[in-house]
Design a protein around this motif. Structure first.
Motif, PDB file in Angstrom:
ATOM      1  N   UNK A  95       0.823  -1.192   0.000  1.00 35.79           N
ATOM      2  CA  UNK A  95       0.000   0.000   0.000  1.00 35.79           C
ATOM      3  C   UNK A  95       0.864   1.252   0.000  1.00 35.79           C
ATOM      4  N   UNK A  96       0.387   2.348  -0.613  1.00 32.93           N
ATOM      5  CA  UNK A  96       1.141   3.602  -0.492  1.00 32.93           C
ATOM      6  C   UNK A  96       1.114   4.105   0.957  1.00 32.93           C
ATOM      7  N   UNK A  97       2.072   4.972   1.296  1.00 29.35           N
ATOM      8  CA  UNK A  97       2.230   5.382   2.695  1.00 29.35           C
ATOM      9  C   UNK A  97       0.951   6.011   3.267  1.00 29.35           C
ATOM     10  N   UNK A  98       0.246   6.818   2.472  1.00 31.21           N
ATOM     11  CA  UNK A  98      -0.979   7.467   2.956  1.00 31.21           C
ATOM     12  C   UNK A  98      -2.026   6.454   3.362  1.00 31.21           C
ATOM     13  N   UNK A  99      -2.237   5.436   2.516  1.00 31.67           N
ATOM     14  CA  UNK A  99      -3.237   4.412   2.809  1.00 31.67           C
ATOM     15  C   UNK A  99      -2.802   3.566   4.004  1.00 31.67           C
ATOM     16  N   UNK A 100      -1.512   3.353   4.148  1.00 34.83           N
ATOM     17  CA  UNK A 100      -0.942   2.640   5.299  1.00 34.83           C
ATOM     18  C   UNK A 100      -1.414   3.305   6.590  1.00 34.83           C
ATOM     19  N   UNK A 101      -1.321   4.621   6.614  1.00 35.40           N
ATOM     20  CA  UNK A 101      -1.691   5.349   7.822  1.00 35.40           C
ATOM     21  C   UNK A 101      -3.192   5.233   8.096  1.00 35.40           C
ATOM     22  N   UNK A 102      -4.019   5.272   7.046  1.00 38.45           N
ATOM     23  CA  UNK A 102      -5.472   5.203   7.231  1.00 38.45           C
ATOM     24  C   UNK A 102      -5.883   3.833   7.762  1.00 38.45           C
ATOM     25  N   UNK A 103      -5.394   2.765   7.127  1.00 39.62           N
ATOM     26  CA  UNK A 103      -5.750   1.409   7.562  1.00 39.62           C
ATOM     27  C   UNK A 103      -5.221   1.160   8.981  1.00 39.62           C
ATOM     28  N   UNK A 104      -4.004   1.610   9.244  1.00 43.65           N
ATOM     29  CA  UNK A 104      -3.404   1.425  10.561  1.00 43.65           C
ATOM     30  C   UNK A 104      -4.186   2.123  11.657  1.00 43.65           C
ATOM     31  N   UNK A 105      -4.639   3.353  11.383  1.00 42.97           N
ATOM     32  CA  UNK A 105      -5.437   4.077  12.390  1.00 42.97           C
ATOM     33  C   UNK A 105      -6.759   3.378  12.637  1.00 42.97           C
ATOM     34  N   UNK A 106      -7.422   2.982  11.549  1.00 42.92           N
ATOM     35  CA  UNK A 106      -8.731   2.328  11.698  1.00 42.92           C
ATOM     36  C   UNK A 106      -8.593   1.071  12.545  1.00 42.92           C
ATOM     37  N   UNK A 107      -7.553   0.287  12.273  1.00 40.59           N
ATOM     38  CA  UNK A 107      -7.364  -0.953  13.028  1.00 40.59           C
ATOM     39  C   UNK A 107      -7.100  -0.661  14.509  1.00 40.59           C
ATOM     40  N   UNK A 108      -6.338   0.386  14.786  1.00 42.89           N
ATOM     41  CA  UNK A 108      -6.074   0.703  16.195  1.00 42.89           C
ATOM     42  C   UNK A 108      -7.358   1.095  16.914  1.00 42.89           C
ATOM     43  N   UNK A 109      -8.243   1.834  16.242  1.00 43.63           N
ATOM     44  CA  UNK A 109      -9.520   2.210  16.861  1.00 43.63           C
ATOM     45  C   UNK A 109     -10.407   0.978  17.072  1.00 43.63           C
ATOM     46  N   UNK A 110     -10.467   0.108  16.049  1.00 47.52           N
ATOM     47  CA  UNK A 110     -11.287  -1.102  16.173  1.00 47.52           C
ATOM     48  C   UNK A 110     -10.770  -1.959  17.327  1.00 47.52           C
ATOM     49  N   UNK A 111      -9.474  -2.111  17.407  1.00 48.53           N
ATOM     50  CA  UNK A 111      -8.852  -2.889  18.477  1.00 48.53           C
ATOM     51  C   UNK A 111      -9.183  -2.266  19.837  1.00 48.53           C
ATOM     52  N   UNK A 112      -9.137  -0.950  19.897  1.00 43.01           N
ATOM     53  CA  UNK A 112      -9.469  -0.236  21.138  1.00 43.01           C
ATOM     54  C   UNK A 112     -10.915  -0.512  21.564  1.00 43.01           C
ATOM     55  N   UNK A 113     -11.857  -0.393  20.624  1.00 40.17           N
ATOM     56  CA  UNK A 113     -13.269  -0.600  20.978  1.00 40.17           C
ATOM     57  C   UNK A 113     -13.516  -2.045  21.405  1.00 40.17           C
ATOM     58  N   UNK A 114     -12.854  -2.988  20.730  1.00 41.99           N
ATOM     59  CA  UNK A 114     -13.039  -4.397  21.087  1.00 41.99           C
ATOM     60  C   UNK A 114     -12.519  -4.710  22.484  1.00 41.99           C
ATOM     61  N   UNK A 115     -11.433  -4.044  22.877  1.00 42.86           N
ATOM     62  CA  UNK A 115     -10.781  -4.420  24.139  1.00 42.86           C
ATOM     63  C   UNK A 115     -11.159  -3.504  25.309  1.00 42.86           C
ATOM     64  N   UNK A 116     -12.139  -2.604  25.080  1.00 36.43           N
ATOM     65  CA  UNK A 116     -12.590  -1.736  26.173  1.00 36.43           C
ATOM     66  C   UNK A 116     -14.099  -1.776  26.306  1.00 36.43           C
TER      67      UNK A 116
END
Ligand SMILES: [Zn+2]
Length: 275
Positions: A95-116
Protein backbone atom coordinates in the motif's frame (compact mmCIF):
# COMPACT_ATOMS: atom_id res chain seq x y z
CA UNK A 1 -11.22 9.90 15.48
CA UNK A 2 -14.17 7.79 14.35
CA UNK A 3 -17.75 9.07 14.32
CA UNK A 4 -20.91 7.08 13.89
CA UNK A 5 -22.43 7.51 10.42
CA UNK A 6 -26.21 8.21 10.35
CA UNK A 7 -27.79 5.52 8.14
CA UNK A 8 -29.15 8.01 5.56
CA UNK A 9 -25.55 9.08 4.86
CA UNK A 10 -24.65 5.56 3.82
CA UNK A 11 -26.62 6.04 0.61
CA UNK A 12 -24.69 9.11 -0.51
CA UNK A 13 -22.24 7.66 -3.00
CA UNK A 14 -18.93 5.84 -2.90
CA UNK A 15 -16.76 5.43 0.16
CA UNK A 16 -13.63 3.52 1.00
CA UNK A 17 -14.76 0.61 3.18
CA UNK A 18 -12.49 -0.80 5.86
CA UNK A 19 -14.34 -3.90 7.02
CA UNK A 20 -12.62 -5.86 9.76
CA UNK A 21 -13.44 -9.50 10.37
CA UNK A 22 -11.50 -11.02 13.24
CA UNK A 23 -8.01 -9.57 12.75
CA UNK A 24 -8.29 -9.33 8.98
CA UNK A 25 -9.53 -6.87 6.41
CA UNK A 26 -12.11 -7.64 3.74
CA UNK A 27 -11.14 -7.08 0.08
CA UNK A 28 -12.73 -8.11 -3.22
CA UNK A 29 -11.35 -11.52 -4.22
CA UNK A 30 -7.96 -11.18 -5.86
CA UNK A 31 -7.55 -7.59 -4.71
CA UNK A 32 -5.03 -6.30 -2.15
CA UNK A 33 -6.75 -3.04 -1.21
CA UNK A 34 -10.05 -2.27 0.56
CA UNK A 35 -13.05 -1.65 -1.72
CA UNK A 36 -14.14 1.82 -2.84
CA UNK A 37 -17.84 1.45 -3.55
CA UNK A 38 -21.32 2.43 -2.39
CA UNK A 39 -23.16 0.64 0.39
CA UNK A 40 -25.58 -1.11 -1.98
CA UNK A 41 -22.81 -3.40 -3.28
CA UNK A 42 -22.08 -4.61 0.26
CA UNK A 43 -25.35 -6.42 1.10
CA UNK A 44 -23.74 -8.40 3.94
CA UNK A 45 -23.46 -5.13 5.87
CA UNK A 46 -27.24 -4.80 6.25
CA UNK A 47 -26.99 -6.01 9.85
CA UNK A 48 -24.34 -3.39 10.64
CA UNK A 49 -26.14 -0.24 9.45
CA UNK A 50 -26.16 1.18 12.96
CA UNK A 51 -22.47 0.40 13.47
CA UNK A 52 -20.73 2.15 10.61
CA UNK A 53 -18.11 4.70 11.62
CA UNK A 54 -16.44 7.38 9.57
CA UNK A 55 -12.72 7.83 10.06
CA UNK A 56 -12.03 11.55 10.14
CA UNK A 57 -8.83 12.70 8.37
CA UNK A 58 -5.84 13.44 10.63
CA UNK A 59 -5.27 16.77 8.93
CA UNK A 60 -8.69 18.40 8.95
CA UNK A 61 -7.79 20.73 6.08
CA UNK A 62 -7.16 17.81 3.73
CA UNK A 63 -10.25 16.95 1.75
CA UNK A 64 -10.39 13.27 0.89
CA UNK A 65 -11.68 12.06 -2.45
CA UNK A 66 -14.25 9.94 -0.65
CA UNK A 67 -15.09 9.26 2.99
CA UNK A 68 -13.54 6.29 4.77
CA UNK A 69 -16.10 4.08 6.52
CA UNK A 70 -15.13 1.50 9.11
CA UNK A 71 -17.14 -1.57 10.14
CA UNK A 72 -16.12 -4.15 12.70
CA UNK A 73 -17.73 -7.53 12.08
CA UNK A 74 -15.90 -8.96 15.09
CA UNK A 75 -15.88 -12.76 14.94
CA UNK A 76 -18.23 -12.88 11.92
CA UNK A 77 -16.98 -13.65 8.42
CA UNK A 78 -18.42 -13.08 4.94
CA UNK A 79 -19.23 -16.32 3.20
CA UNK A 80 -18.95 -15.38 -0.48
CA UNK A 81 -16.62 -16.12 -3.38
CA UNK A 82 -16.56 -12.43 -4.23
CA UNK A 83 -14.83 -11.45 -1.01
CA UNK A 84 -11.82 -12.62 0.89
CA UNK A 85 -10.05 -11.69 4.10
CA UNK A 86 -6.44 -10.60 3.99
CA UNK A 87 -4.04 -9.96 6.82
CA UNK A 88 -3.35 -6.38 7.79
CA UNK A 89 0.35 -6.86 7.22
CA UNK A 90 -0.41 -7.95 3.69
CA UNK A 91 -2.50 -4.87 2.97
CA UNK A 92 0.01 -2.56 4.60
CA UNK A 93 2.99 -3.96 2.72
CA UNK A 94 1.23 -3.45 -0.63
CA UNK A 95 0.00 0.00 0.00
CA UNK A 96 1.14 3.60 -0.49
CA UNK A 97 2.23 5.38 2.69
CA UNK A 98 -0.98 7.47 2.96
CA UNK A 99 -3.24 4.41 2.81
CA UNK A 100 -0.94 2.64 5.30
CA UNK A 101 -1.69 5.35 7.82
CA UNK A 102 -5.47 5.20 7.23
CA UNK A 103 -5.75 1.41 7.56
CA UNK A 104 -3.40 1.43 10.56
CA UNK A 105 -5.44 4.08 12.39
CA UNK A 106 -8.73 2.33 11.70
CA UNK A 107 -7.36 -0.95 13.03
CA UNK A 108 -6.07 0.70 16.19
CA UNK A 109 -9.52 2.21 16.86
CA UNK A 110 -11.29 -1.10 16.17
CA UNK A 111 -8.85 -2.89 18.48
CA UNK A 112 -9.47 -0.24 21.14
CA UNK A 113 -13.27 -0.60 20.98
CA UNK A 114 -13.04 -4.40 21.09
CA UNK A 115 -10.78 -4.42 24.14
CA UNK A 116 -12.59 -1.74 26.17
CA UNK A 117 -16.12 -3.08 26.30
CA UNK A 118 -16.00 -3.26 30.10
CA UNK A 119 -14.67 -0.87 32.69
CA UNK A 120 -11.28 -1.83 34.11
CA UNK A 121 -12.19 -0.11 37.38
CA UNK A 122 -15.71 -1.39 38.23
CA UNK A 123 -16.48 -3.99 35.55
CA UNK A 124 -19.61 -2.27 34.13
CA UNK A 125 -20.25 -1.98 30.40
CA UNK A 126 -18.53 0.97 28.72
CA UNK A 127 -19.94 3.19 25.99
CA UNK A 128 -18.25 5.10 23.22
CA UNK A 129 -18.65 8.82 23.64
CA UNK A 130 -19.18 10.78 20.47
CA UNK A 131 -17.23 14.02 20.94
CA UNK A 132 -13.80 12.43 21.26
CA UNK A 133 -12.26 9.01 20.70
CA UNK A 134 -12.89 7.44 24.10
CA UNK A 135 -14.88 4.83 25.98
CA UNK A 136 -16.59 5.85 29.21
CA UNK A 137 -18.10 3.92 32.09
CA UNK A 138 -21.52 5.26 33.04
CA UNK A 139 -21.31 3.78 36.54
CA UNK A 140 -18.01 5.23 37.75
CA UNK A 141 -17.16 7.66 34.90
CA UNK A 142 -13.79 6.02 34.28
CA UNK A 143 -12.71 7.00 30.77
CA UNK A 144 -10.26 5.26 28.46
CA UNK A 145 -8.53 6.48 25.35
CA UNK A 146 -6.92 4.42 22.57
CA UNK A 147 -3.63 3.13 23.87
CA UNK A 148 -0.40 4.22 22.19
CA UNK A 149 2.69 2.29 23.25
CA UNK A 150 5.98 4.10 22.64
CA UNK A 151 8.74 1.86 21.40
CA UNK A 152 12.29 2.96 20.65
CA UNK A 153 14.10 1.74 17.55
CA UNK A 154 17.78 2.42 17.04
CA UNK A 155 20.42 2.00 14.35
CA UNK A 156 23.90 1.64 15.90
CA UNK A 157 26.93 2.45 13.81
CA UNK A 158 30.68 2.35 14.30
CA UNK A 159 32.87 3.82 11.55
CA UNK A 160 31.81 1.92 8.41
CA UNK A 161 29.87 -0.76 10.26
CA UNK A 162 26.29 -1.10 11.39
CA UNK A 163 25.02 -3.39 14.14
CA UNK A 164 22.00 -5.41 13.01
CA UNK A 165 20.20 -8.23 14.75
CA UNK A 166 17.95 -11.09 13.78
CA UNK A 167 15.10 -11.37 16.26
CA UNK A 168 13.89 -14.79 17.37
CA UNK A 169 10.68 -14.12 15.44
CA UNK A 170 12.59 -13.56 12.17
CA UNK A 171 14.54 -16.79 12.33
CA UNK A 172 12.83 -18.19 9.23
CA UNK A 173 13.14 -15.10 7.05
CA UNK A 174 16.81 -14.52 7.93
CA UNK A 175 16.15 -10.79 8.05
CA UNK A 176 18.42 -8.54 10.10
CA UNK A 177 17.10 -5.30 11.51
CA UNK A 178 17.70 -2.47 13.94
CA UNK A 179 17.09 -3.03 17.66
CA UNK A 180 13.73 -2.08 19.11
CA UNK A 181 11.90 -2.32 22.40
CA UNK A 182 9.07 -0.88 24.46
CA UNK A 183 9.60 2.11 26.71
CA UNK A 184 8.98 1.17 30.34
CA UNK A 185 6.88 3.18 32.76
CA UNK A 186 8.82 6.14 34.16
CA UNK A 187 11.57 5.93 31.57
CA UNK A 188 12.65 8.59 29.06
CA UNK A 189 13.05 7.65 25.40
CA UNK A 190 16.82 8.03 25.68
CA UNK A 191 17.03 5.85 28.79
CA UNK A 192 14.99 3.25 26.93
CA UNK A 193 17.50 3.28 24.05
CA UNK A 194 20.50 2.73 26.38
CA UNK A 195 18.73 0.05 28.42
CA UNK A 196 17.26 -1.83 25.47
CA UNK A 197 20.56 -1.89 23.52
CA UNK A 198 22.49 -3.14 26.54
CA UNK A 199 19.86 -5.78 27.39
CA UNK A 200 19.53 -7.11 23.85
CA UNK A 201 23.12 -7.11 22.60
CA UNK A 202 25.30 -6.06 25.56
CA UNK A 203 26.90 -2.97 24.00
CA UNK A 204 26.92 0.67 25.07
CA UNK A 205 26.01 3.57 22.76
CA UNK A 206 26.55 7.34 22.74
CA UNK A 207 25.60 10.48 20.80
CA UNK A 208 21.95 9.61 20.31
CA UNK A 209 20.35 11.50 17.48
CA UNK A 210 16.57 11.67 17.04
CA UNK A 211 15.55 10.47 13.59
CA UNK A 212 11.74 10.42 13.34
CA UNK A 213 8.73 8.39 14.33
CA UNK A 214 6.18 6.04 12.82
CA UNK A 215 2.91 4.64 14.11
CA UNK A 216 2.98 0.85 13.85
CA UNK A 217 -0.46 -0.71 14.25
CA UNK A 218 0.51 -4.17 15.60
CA UNK A 219 -1.40 -3.45 17.68
CA UNK A 220 -0.69 0.10 18.87
CA UNK A 221 3.01 0.99 18.88
CA UNK A 222 4.56 4.34 18.14
CA UNK A 223 8.08 3.68 16.92
CA UNK A 224 10.52 6.44 17.90
CA UNK A 225 13.69 6.21 15.84
CA UNK A 226 17.26 7.08 16.85
CA UNK A 227 20.71 6.88 15.33
CA UNK A 228 23.45 6.06 17.85
CA UNK A 229 27.21 5.62 17.86
CA UNK A 230 28.89 2.59 19.34
CA UNK A 231 30.60 3.35 22.64
CA UNK A 232 32.02 -0.01 23.74
CA UNK A 233 31.34 -3.58 24.79
CA UNK A 234 31.20 -6.92 22.99
CA UNK A 235 28.06 -8.33 21.43
CA UNK A 236 26.26 -10.69 23.82
CA UNK A 237 22.74 -11.57 22.65
CA UNK A 238 19.74 -11.88 24.95
CA UNK A 239 18.66 -15.34 23.85
CA UNK A 240 14.96 -14.67 24.55
CA UNK A 241 14.84 -11.84 22.02
CA UNK A 242 17.80 -12.03 19.68
CA UNK A 243 18.90 -15.01 17.64
CA UNK A 244 22.02 -13.40 16.21
CA UNK A 245 23.57 -9.93 16.08
CA UNK A 246 26.59 -8.85 14.06
CA UNK A 247 28.51 -5.86 12.82
CA UNK A 248 27.92 -5.61 9.07
CA UNK A 249 30.03 -3.62 6.71
CA UNK A 250 27.88 -1.28 4.61
CA UNK A 251 28.86 -2.95 1.35
CA UNK A 252 27.87 -6.42 2.58
CA UNK A 253 24.50 -5.99 4.24
CA UNK A 254 22.15 -8.93 4.87
CA UNK A 255 18.41 -8.88 4.05
CA UNK A 256 16.93 -5.86 5.81
CA UNK A 257 13.36 -4.50 6.25
CA UNK A 258 11.68 -2.53 3.44
CA UNK A 259 11.94 1.26 3.42
CA UNK A 260 8.24 1.52 4.19
CA UNK A 261 9.18 0.72 7.79
CA UNK A 262 11.16 3.07 10.00
CA UNK A 263 13.72 0.26 10.46
CA UNK A 264 14.42 0.34 6.71
CA UNK A 265 14.63 4.13 6.77
CA UNK A 266 17.09 4.11 9.70
CA UNK A 267 19.39 1.67 7.93
CA UNK A 268 19.21 3.83 4.82
CA UNK A 269 20.09 6.93 6.88
CA UNK A 270 23.20 5.21 8.30
CA UNK A 271 24.30 4.22 4.78
CA UNK A 272 23.89 7.82 3.57
CA UNK A 273 25.60 9.28 6.63
CA UNK A 274 28.64 7.01 6.46
CA UNK A 275 29.23 6.72 2.74
ZN1 LIG B 1 -16.60 1.82 35.88
Amino acid sequence: MMKKVPSHQLKQGAARWLIFSRSKLLVASGDTQPPVTDASSLPFLAAYQQDVYQLTPLEAHLQEEQPTFVVDMGAEAVDSDEWEEVSLRNVLMNTPVGAFSVVGRAWQYVHFLRTHRFCGQCGSAMHKIDWEMAMQCQQCQHRCYPRVSPCIIVAIHDNERILLARGVRHRETNMYSTLAGFVESGESLEQAVHREVFEEVGVRVKNLQYFGSQPWPFPHSLMVGYLAEYDGGNIVCDEHEIDDAQWFSLDALPDTPPKLSIAGQLIDAVIKQLS
